[in-house]
Design a protein around this motif. Structure first.
Motif, PDB file in Angstrom:
ATOM      1  N   UNK A 173       0.864  -1.132   0.031  1.00 19.88           N
ATOM      2  CA  UNK A 173      -0.070   0.024  -0.188  1.00 19.88           C
ATOM      3  C   UNK A 173       0.685   1.418   0.070  1.00 19.88           C
ATOM      4  N   UNK A 174       2.045   1.377   0.887  1.00 19.09           N
ATOM      5  CA  UNK A 174       2.902   2.438   0.823  1.00 19.09           C
ATOM      6  C   UNK A 174       3.520   2.628  -0.486  1.00 19.09           C
ATOM      7  N   UNK A 175       3.888   1.617  -1.439  1.00 20.19           N
ATOM      8  CA  UNK A 175       4.255   1.883  -2.692  1.00 20.19           C
ATOM      9  C   UNK A 175       3.170   2.367  -3.660  1.00 20.19           C
ATOM     10  N   UNK A 176       2.051   1.750  -3.553  1.00 19.01           N
ATOM     11  CA  UNK A 176       0.793   2.287  -4.403  1.00 19.01           C
ATOM     12  C   UNK A 176       0.701   3.667  -4.050  1.00 19.01           C
ATOM     13  N   UNK A 177       0.433   4.086  -2.722  1.00 19.40           N
ATOM     14  CA  UNK A 177       0.408   5.599  -2.534  1.00 19.40           C
ATOM     15  C   UNK A 177       1.466   6.452  -3.179  1.00 19.40           C
ATOM     16  N   UNK A 178       2.734   5.892  -3.184  1.00 21.45           N
ATOM     17  CA  UNK A 178       3.745   6.849  -3.839  1.00 21.45           C
ATOM     18  C   UNK A 178       3.473   6.913  -5.311  1.00 21.45           C
ATOM     19  N   UNK A 179       3.121   6.083  -5.803  1.00 14.54           N
ATOM     20  CA  UNK A 179       2.923   5.632  -7.262  1.00 14.54           C
ATOM     21  C   UNK A 179       1.593   6.606  -7.740  1.00 14.54           C
ATOM     22  N   UNK A 180       0.725   6.564  -6.925  1.00 19.03           N
ATOM     23  CA  UNK A 180      -0.603   7.501  -7.177  1.00 19.03           C
ATOM     24  C   UNK A 180      -0.421   9.078  -7.242  1.00 19.03           C
ATOM     25  N   UNK A 181       0.630   9.463  -6.013  1.00 11.80           N
ATOM     26  CA  UNK A 181       0.789  10.696  -5.890  1.00 11.80           C
ATOM     27  C   UNK A 181       1.683  11.202  -7.305  1.00 11.80           C
ATOM     28  N   UNK A 182       2.617  10.536  -7.955  1.00  8.56           N
ATOM     29  CA  UNK A 182       3.376  10.945  -9.121  1.00  8.56           C
ATOM     30  C   UNK A 182       2.103  10.887 -10.057  1.00  8.56           C
ATOM     31  N   UNK A 183       1.184  10.058 -10.158  1.00  3.32           N
ATOM     32  CA  UNK A 183       0.000  10.101 -11.257  1.00  3.32           C
ATOM     33  C   UNK A 183      -0.629  11.269 -10.909  1.00  3.32           C
ATOM     34  N   UNK A 184      -1.154  11.816  -9.706  1.00  8.79           N
ATOM     35  CA  UNK A 184      -1.847  12.832  -9.506  1.00  8.79           C
ATOM     36  C   UNK A 184      -1.167  14.034  -9.907  1.00  8.79           C
ATOM     37  N   UNK A 185       0.156  14.127  -9.787  1.00  9.98           N
ATOM     38  CA  UNK A 185       0.846  15.396  -9.961  1.00  9.98           C
ATOM     39  C   UNK A 185       0.911  15.629 -11.670  1.00  9.98           C
ATOM     40  N   UNK A 186       1.005  14.396 -12.392  1.00 10.10           N
ATOM     41  CA  UNK A 186       0.955  14.356 -13.681  1.00 10.10           C
ATOM     42  C   UNK A 186      -0.278  14.940 -14.382  1.00 10.10           C
ATOM     43  N   UNK A 187      -1.418  14.235 -13.663  1.00  5.72           N
ATOM     44  CA  UNK A 187      -2.698  14.475 -14.602  1.00  5.72           C
ATOM     45  C   UNK A 187      -3.275  15.860 -14.009  1.00  5.72           C
ATOM     46  N   UNK A 188      -3.129  16.297 -12.718  1.00  3.07           N
ATOM     47  CA  UNK A 188      -3.640  17.553 -12.459  1.00  3.07           C
ATOM     48  C   UNK A 188      -2.731  19.023 -12.871  1.00  3.07           C
ATOM     49  N   UNK A 189      -1.600  18.553 -13.069  1.00  2.00           N
ATOM     50  CA  UNK A 189      -0.596  19.864 -13.905  1.00  2.00           C
ATOM     51  C   UNK A 189      -1.057  20.017 -14.920  1.00  2.00           C
ATOM     52  N   UNK A 190      -1.647  19.178 -15.565  1.00  2.00           N
ATOM     53  CA  UNK A 190      -2.121  19.356 -17.215  1.00  2.00           C
ATOM     54  C   UNK A 190      -3.602  19.847 -17.234  1.00  2.00           C
ATOM     55  N   UNK A 191      -4.329  19.292 -16.199  1.00  2.00           N
ATOM     56  CA  UNK A 191      -5.806  19.938 -16.147  1.00  2.00           C
ATOM     57  C   UNK A 191      -6.269  21.062 -15.274  1.00  2.00           C
ATOM     58  N   UNK A 192      -5.018  21.681 -14.550  1.00  3.78           N
ATOM     59  CA  UNK A 192      -5.207  22.721 -13.816  1.00  3.78           C
ATOM     60  C   UNK A 192      -5.940  23.648 -14.461  1.00  3.78           C
ATOM     61  N   UNK A 193      -5.407  24.264 -15.560  1.00  3.01           N
ATOM     62  CA  UNK A 193      -6.176  25.333 -16.274  1.00  3.01           C
ATOM     63  C   UNK A 193      -7.740  25.102 -16.877  1.00  3.01           C
TER      64      UNK A 193
END
Length: 465
Positions: A173-193
């Motif tokens: 679970x700890x590793x999944x959390x780390x991966x999803x934090x990277x995914x969140x940053x990738x997705x929301x940096x693109x969708x922020x605007x």
């Protein structure tokens, strides 16, 4: 007088937790529920008539029913995302072998928290082509349908998080959390605007209303909120909460929800540091909330309501429900809710006193009044004016001295030029001329130099005579 009354904001840990007593932190935006219970609430309310037990049976729901409801909700969300991506109830079959897929999982398992660059390199590699295609399809679809209501966009993003996390269900679970934090940053940096302060919401109007309300409370002092400031004898330069104010203002410049939460955590840590200099001992939860309210009032962060809503809608659920980030974000939300409902009773002031402060008719006695501040400012301006006059006088004297020095240098140069011309004329009249090129160098140079020196010494004597 108000200093004799008991000030401060009192809140217990139970008030910050979810109303369903699930152990996670609640949020005023979700009416005191956590994100999970808030999403489960409409379904439980709709099915209350079917699942309602007899009046004499007060046994709570079993854990198996909770797990069943959780799995059904999970399957519904994943199917929604699958339809959103591929237009069919089931995604295309996985083409890579189990061995290659296990190698991909091992590569992702070696990722470290905060290594976003390494995550991007790994996502762009050939073994991760399916995951990369999934992210690209989701981003393109969200940009194409950016006119949807912001709540639907939030549901789609949360469903994508859940479906993407299913690809790494075999990892810890700890590793999944780390991966999803990277995914969140990738997705929301693109969708922020596209999704931040969306046109379908009233976030902009609420931002302006909150800013005006915070600006109207510029008369509130730390003593009114019960904030333990450092002792007067302590050597403290400036406001001890200035780093916290700077950190909360920086939140608006970030794009990813986790980066905004990092600013909130940084602000909270600076609040604890500012409270540590007081004489009342270690800071507790009440002091921290009072300090956070004071920081928000002093900073008046830009688009604060929109930033809070953005984190709630598009942030990872585990970041808001547990851990330090969840606790700090809950306190920030409570501080904003307190400011929105702030009245005289919350500050132990009578309605007349509160109205007088709001209209500027009264000045808090716990600090410097406006006349005193104006007097200090006037004295400071007079001092600066005197210093400026002295500087102007010094500059004028320096310019005069420099001009006189330049004139003296020019006069001496003209005099030297005139004397040189006279000497040269005298030498020419006496028949002295420079040596000829045919003269040998040896023996002649010494004699010529002696002759010239002798003529120079005799020349002025003849001129004087």
């Amino acid at each position: 007088m108000w200093p004799d009354k008991q000030r401060g904001i009192r809140v217990s840990k139970e008030e910050l937790l979810c109303k369903n007593a699930c152990g996670y932190y609640g949020n005023p935006a979700w009416q005191g529920f956590c994100s999970k219970c808030w999403k489960e609430r409409p379904r439980s309310a709709a099915g209350s008539t079917q699942d309602e037990s007899p009046s004499n049976d007060r046994t709570p729901l079993t854990f198996s029913k909770f797990e069943e409801k959780k799995s059904s909700e999970k399957g519904r969300r994943i199917n929604t995302v699958r339809k959103f991506f591929w237009g069919s109830p089931s995604p295309p079959k996985r083409q890579e072998s189990s061995e290659s897929y296990s190698n991909v999982l091992k590569a992702y398992q070696r990722l470290e928290p905060g290594d976003f660059t390494g995550f991007l390199k790994l996502l762009r590699s050939a073994p991760s082509q399916r995951l990369q295609s999934q992210c690209t399809a989701f981003l393109n679809t969200m940009e194409a349908y950016h006119d949807l209501e912001v709540q639907k966009q939030s549901d789609f993003v949360q469903d994508f998080y859940q479906s993407f996390a299913e690809c790494f269900s075999s990892l810890p679970e700890v590793q999944v959390t780390c991966i999803m934090e990277h995914v969140e940053k990738l997705v929301m940096t693109r969708l922020h605007k596209w999704v931040f302060c969306h046109d379908s919401s009233d976030d902009e109007q609420k931002d302006l209303a909150l800013q005006r309300r915070i600006r109207s409370f510029n008369w509130i002092t730390p003593q009114m909120l019960g904030v333990p400031f450092p002792d007067k004898n302590a050597e403290v330069t400036g406001d001890p909460f200035l780093p916290a104010i700077t950190a909360i203002i920086e939140m608006d410049a970030k794009r990813a929800p986790q980066d905004k939460l990092a600013c909130v955590s940084k602000c909270s840590q600076h609040v604890f540091e500012g409270l540590s200099g007081s004489s009342t001992g270690p800071a507790n939860a009440d002091d921290f909330l009072s300090g956070m309210i004071y920081v928000v009032l002093k900073a008046n962060p830009p688009r604060l309501h929109s930033n809070i809503k953005y984190v709630i809608r598009f942030g990872l659920p585990h970041s808001l429900m547990a851990g330090e980030s969840g606790y700090y974000f809950t306190n920030l939300s409570c501080a904003v809710a307190f400011i929105e409902k702030l009245d005289g009773a919350a500050l132990n002031l009578s309605p007349e006193e509160f109205e007088g402060y709001m209209l500027g008719q009264h000045v808090p006695s716990g600090g410097k009044g406006r006349p005193q501040v104006a007097g200090d400012t006037r004295l400071l301006l007079e001092d600066l004016k005197g210093r400026q006059e002295k500087v102007d006088q010094g500059v004028g004297a320096l310019n005069t001295e420099l001009h006189e020095w330049v004139q003296a240098v020019h006069s001496q140069l003209n005099e030297a030029t005139t004397q040189f011309a006279l000497v040269q004329k005298e030498l020419t009249a006496q028949g002295f001329s420079p040596p000829s090129p045919e003269v040998p160098v040896e023996g002649a140079a010494g004699d010529q130099s002696v002759l010239v020196l002798t003529d120079q010494q005799e020349g002025p004597k003849d001129t004087v005579c």
